[in-house]
Every structure is written in structure tokens, then in C-alpha cells.
Scaffold this active site. Structure first.
Site, PDB file in Angstrom:
ATOM      1  NE  ARG A  90      -3.607   0.154   2.590  1.00 23.40           N
ATOM      2  CZ  ARG A  90      -4.223   0.493   3.714  1.00 23.40           C
ATOM      3  NH1 ARG A  90      -4.148  -0.307   4.777  1.00 23.40           N
ATOM      4  NH2 ARG A  90      -4.895   1.623   3.802  1.00 23.40           N
ATOM      5  CB  CYS A 145      -2.150   3.508   9.577  1.00 19.23           C
ATOM      6  SG  CYS A 145      -3.504   3.930  10.679  1.00 19.23           S
TER       7      CYS A 145
END
Length: 238
Positions: free
Chosen positions: A120, A196
């Protein structure tokens, strides 16, 4: 994701928590969401708070008693709105401004650690929620949160995690950012932001840094993928 002072106090009072209560937090994955909850309590000044390292799965695996009865309604308490420690949070604007500078150029630039998976971070894996940009915030460093965790399997075949001992967390950080940079974080010479996709697993990195005694640790409490689509020039690996 942080509640207001009034909402936090109201929820604590309804749960029977008083300012003098020692709040113990656990989750069903071992260590996943409980560090985020601990971060919330500590940011509101509730220092008497802890997590169960290994959560409910480890508790059960070690043969400790488990209550299967429906929970009883707690006796409400009076919990006055606490003092919010704003230095523990970084806003969207804070992170946008910080992202313009390479931390190698000045110790005043905050080190931004990205707790998401490497795929990611690199923009090679799809995002789990629609509409989020892939890639990462410029000048951030990839440190997947699971590097701070140890995987376990219970006697009944249930997988769970616990957070690593401080010495092993230190080794992971030295491998990621280098020994000299780590010492700057621990000694408070440089501040660090954990990030995050939602502010949840950033709590795992926050907890690991707390265990090392890092002096200036903050958490980016907004969704970096959505924010990046507005202002950040998102870095990608093609």
C-alpha cells in the site's frame, strides 16, 4: 477519530469508569485495536491505562477464566471532561506542511512513519476502501505495523499477536531508520508521527515507541489516503 472532551467523559461515566480507575484494554486479535484505545485514554490524560499483550486469545490460551455471561450494566460514575493533550495529535495541515521537507535536511522536520503494508505504501496493492489514493505521503518512511508484532497460534488453532519486547522493537527501528536516528527519537531530539490509513494501526507503532521511551511521539489522526487526494502530491512506485 478522536472524540471531544465531553464525549469521552460521557462515555467513561456511562461505562462506570472514574478518573481513578485503572482501565485495561484488550481485543480479539491479540494486539490490533487496543493500542489505539490506549492512545486515546493517554491523550486525555488517563494515565492509569494498559493493554493485555496478546488480548483475549492469549488470555484464553493460557487457561485463564473466561466469562460467557451477558455483560451487566455498570454503575455510572462522574467523569469530568479531561484535559486534552493536543501535542499527541497531528492534524492534516500539520502533516501537509511537514511533508514538504526531507527529514534528512533538518532535525526539526518530524519523522513520519507509515504503518500500512509495504504494498500500500508503494501503491502496488489496492486500498481496502473505495476512493482512497494509493501510494504514500512524501518524505514518509514505510514501517508496517506487523513488524512490531509476533504471531502466535493457540492450542485451539487460533492465531493472535502480541507486541514484541522493547529490545526487538529497537532492532526493527534500527533496521528501518538507523541507530543514530533512533537515538534522536528516544532522546527527544526529533519528534515522530505515526500514520496509517485510518489512525488505527498507527497506534501499534505509537505503543512500540512508548515502550522504548521515545519522548515526542504523535499520531496523525486523519485518513491519509483521502487527504492525499486533496493536497498531497502522493508518491507512487511505478
Amino acid at each position: 477519530m478522536m472524540p471531544s472532551n465531553d464525549l469521552f467523559a460521557k462515555a467513561c461515566g456511562e461505562l462506570g469508569v472514574s478518573p481513578s480507575s485503572h482501565v485495561v484494554l484488550y481485543d480479539t486479535h491479540g494486539v490490533f485495536s487496543s493500542p489505539r484505545a490506549l492512545f486515546m485514554f493517554r491523550t486525555f490524560g488517563h494515565e492509569k491505562s494498559s493493554i493485555v499483550n496478546g488480548g483475549l486469545p492469549r488470555w484464553a490460551d493460557e487457561g485463564l477464566p473466561v466469562d460467557t455471561e451477558p455483560p451487566t450494566k455498570p454503575e455510572p460514575t462522574s467523569y469530568q471532561p479531561p484535559t486534552f493533550h493536543s501535542e499527541a495529535i497531528r492534524s492534516y495541515e500539520d502533516v501537509v506542511a511537514n511533508s514538504a521537507f526531507d527529514p534528512k535536511t533538518s532535525i526539526k522536520v518530524e519523522l513520519l512513519l507509515d504503518a500500512r503494508s509495504r504494498g500500500r505504501y508503494q501503491g502496488t496493492d489496492p486500498e481496502p476502501r473505495p476512493g482512497l489514493s494509493s501510494g504514500h505521503i512524501p518524505n514518509s518512511i514505510s514501517l508496517p505495523f506487523n513488524l512490531f508484532l509476533q504471531k502466535n497460534v493457540s492450542s485451539e488453532g487460533i492465531e493472535y499477536t502480541n507486541i514484541l519486547p522493547p529490545a526487538e522493537i529497537r532492532r526493527v527501528l534500527e533496521d528501518t531508520i538507523g541507530q543514530e536516528e533512533l537515538e534522536d527519537l528516544v532522546n527527544g531530539q526529533r519528534s515522530v508521527i505515526t500514520s496509517c490509513g485510518s489512525g488505527m494501526t498507527a497506534g501499534v507503532l505509537w505503543l512500540g515507541l512508548q515502550l522504548l521511551g521515545a519522548k515526542r511521539v504523535a499520531l496523525y489522526d486523519e485518513v491519509c489516503g483521502i487527504c492525499s487526494s486533496h493536497t498531497f502530491v502522493v508518491s507512487r512506485k511505478n
